[in-house]
Design an enzyme around this catalytic site. Sequence first.
Site, PDB file in Angstrom:
ATOM      1  N   LYS A  52      14.523  15.364 -10.921  1.00 41.85           N
ATOM      2  CA  LYS A  52      15.805  15.992 -10.548  1.00 41.85           C
ATOM      3  C   LYS A  52      16.899  15.584 -11.550  1.00 41.85           C
ATOM      4  CE  LYS A  52      14.494  16.284  -5.689  1.00 41.85           C
ATOM      5  NZ  LYS A  52      14.633  15.822  -4.303  1.00 41.85           N
ATOM      6  N   GLN A  96      17.014  10.904  -1.097  1.00 40.54           N
ATOM      7  CA  GLN A  96      15.583  11.222  -1.176  1.00 40.54           C
ATOM      8  C   GLN A  96      14.852  10.707   0.066  1.00 40.54           C
ATOM      9  OE1 GLN A  96      14.346  13.182  -3.552  1.00 40.54           O
ATOM     10  NE2 GLN A  96      12.279  13.120  -2.716  1.00 40.54           N
ATOM     11  N   ASP A 119      20.716  19.590  -0.356  1.00 41.24           N
ATOM     12  CA  ASP A 119      19.360  19.721   0.197  1.00 41.24           C
ATOM     13  C   ASP A 119      19.330  20.754   1.323  1.00 41.24           C
ATOM     14  OD1 ASP A 119      17.353  18.187  -1.022  1.00 41.24           O
ATOM     15  OD2 ASP A 119      18.119  16.338  -0.130  1.00 41.24           O
TER      16      ASP A 119
HETATM   17  N1  GUN Z   1      11.384  14.495   0.144  1.00 40.99           N
HETATM   18  C1  GUN Z   1      10.476  15.486   0.007  1.00 40.99           C
HETATM   19  N2  GUN Z   1      11.088  16.651  -0.297  1.00 40.99           N
HETATM   20  C2  GUN Z   1      12.417  16.389  -0.361  1.00 40.99           C
HETATM   21  C3  GUN Z   1      13.561  17.187  -0.645  1.00 40.99           C
HETATM   22  O1  GUN Z   1      13.496  18.402  -0.877  1.00 40.99           O
HETATM   23  N3  GUN Z   1      14.759  16.540  -0.611  1.00 40.99           N
HETATM   24  C4  GUN Z   1      14.862  15.209  -0.329  1.00 40.99           C
HETATM   25  N4  GUN Z   1      16.085  14.672  -0.303  1.00 40.99           N
HETATM   26  N5  GUN Z   1      13.817  14.444  -0.056  1.00 40.99           N
HETATM   27  C5  GUN Z   1      12.599  15.040  -0.076  1.00 40.99           C
END
Ligand code: GUN
Length: 288
Positions: A52, A96, A119
Site C-alpha cells: 500500500k 491494518q 477502507d
Molecule cells: N486485512 C485484510 N484486508 C484488509 C483491508 O482491506 N483493509 C485493512 N485495513 N485490513 C485488511
Amino acid sequence: MQILDGKALSIKIKNQIKEEVSRKKDSGASIPHLCAILVGNDPASETYVRNKIKSCEEIGFKSSLFRYESSISEAELLHQIDVINNDPDIHGLLVQLPLPKHIDVSKVVEKIDYRKDVDGFHPMNIGRMAKNLPCALPATPYGILKILEEYNIETKGKNCVVVGRSQIVGSPISILMSRPAYPGNATVTVCHSHTIDLASYTRKADIIIAAVGIPQLIKADMVKEGAVIIDVGMNRIDDASKKSGFRLVGDVDFNEVKDKCSYITPVPGGVGPMTIACLLLNTLQATN
Ligand code: GUN
C-alpha cells in the site's frame, strides 16, 4: 475462458490517479496523504501494508506508516487514531486488520473519522453503502465491481453466490451485488460455514464470489459451465520449490475450474491488486 486481469486494470487506474495528482501539484491543491497503522508483525499484514505504501509512492501520494508493538493497549491505539483524525494534513487512515485479540476491532474502526475511513469499514460508510448513498466503498468489493465493469459482465438478473460473510468482503459485496445499479441487480445468495451442501448453491450460480479463506475449496464439479468466477482468496500454502517456502492460492482450484468457466480472476493478479487501486481511489476522493 478469459482471465479477468486485475493487475492490468489496477495499473490503468493507478496511472489515472497519478495524472490527477500531477494536476493537483500543478494547481497547488492538497496532495492526498494516506496513513497506515500496523500493529504487531503478522507477515501477511506486513506485505499488504508495504504494498500500500509502495503504491502511494508510485503515484505521488504522501504516505505515513505508524507501527506499534502487539502489546499496545486499546486505549493508546484509540488515542493515536484521535491524533490522526485531528491532523488536517492526513486525508485517509487505515488500520491494518487483524488486530491482536485484546483490542476490540469495532471500537477501533468506529474511532476513525468516517471521512478519513478509506477502507470503507466505518458503520457510517457501511450504512450509506446499504442505502446506495455516496460513500467510501470497502476496497476489495469496490475492486470486484470495477473488474465486472471493465469486462462488461452482465449482472442483472444473474444468480450470484457469495461464499463467505466477512465484514471486509462477503457481507459488503453481497449488498453491492443486489443493489439497484450496475454492477448489481443480481439475485444474491450468501453461503458460509453453516451452509448445508455448498455445492448445491454454487452449481446454480452464474457468478461465484469466493471469499472464505479456504485454499482451493471450489472445485470443477461445484461450478456451472460458463460461470463467472471471482476469487478473493489469498491463501499461503507450503511450497518447498519457492524461496519463501510458500505460494499463494485462491479459494478456487484454478487449474480445475479454468476450463469450465467463462471468466476467472487469477491468484495472484486478480482481485488483490484491485484492492490497493481502490484504496487509492478512496484516498483521492477523501482529499477532494
Ligand atoms: N486485512 C485484510 N484486508 C484488509 C483491508 O482491506 N483493509 C485493512 N485495513 N485490513 C485488511
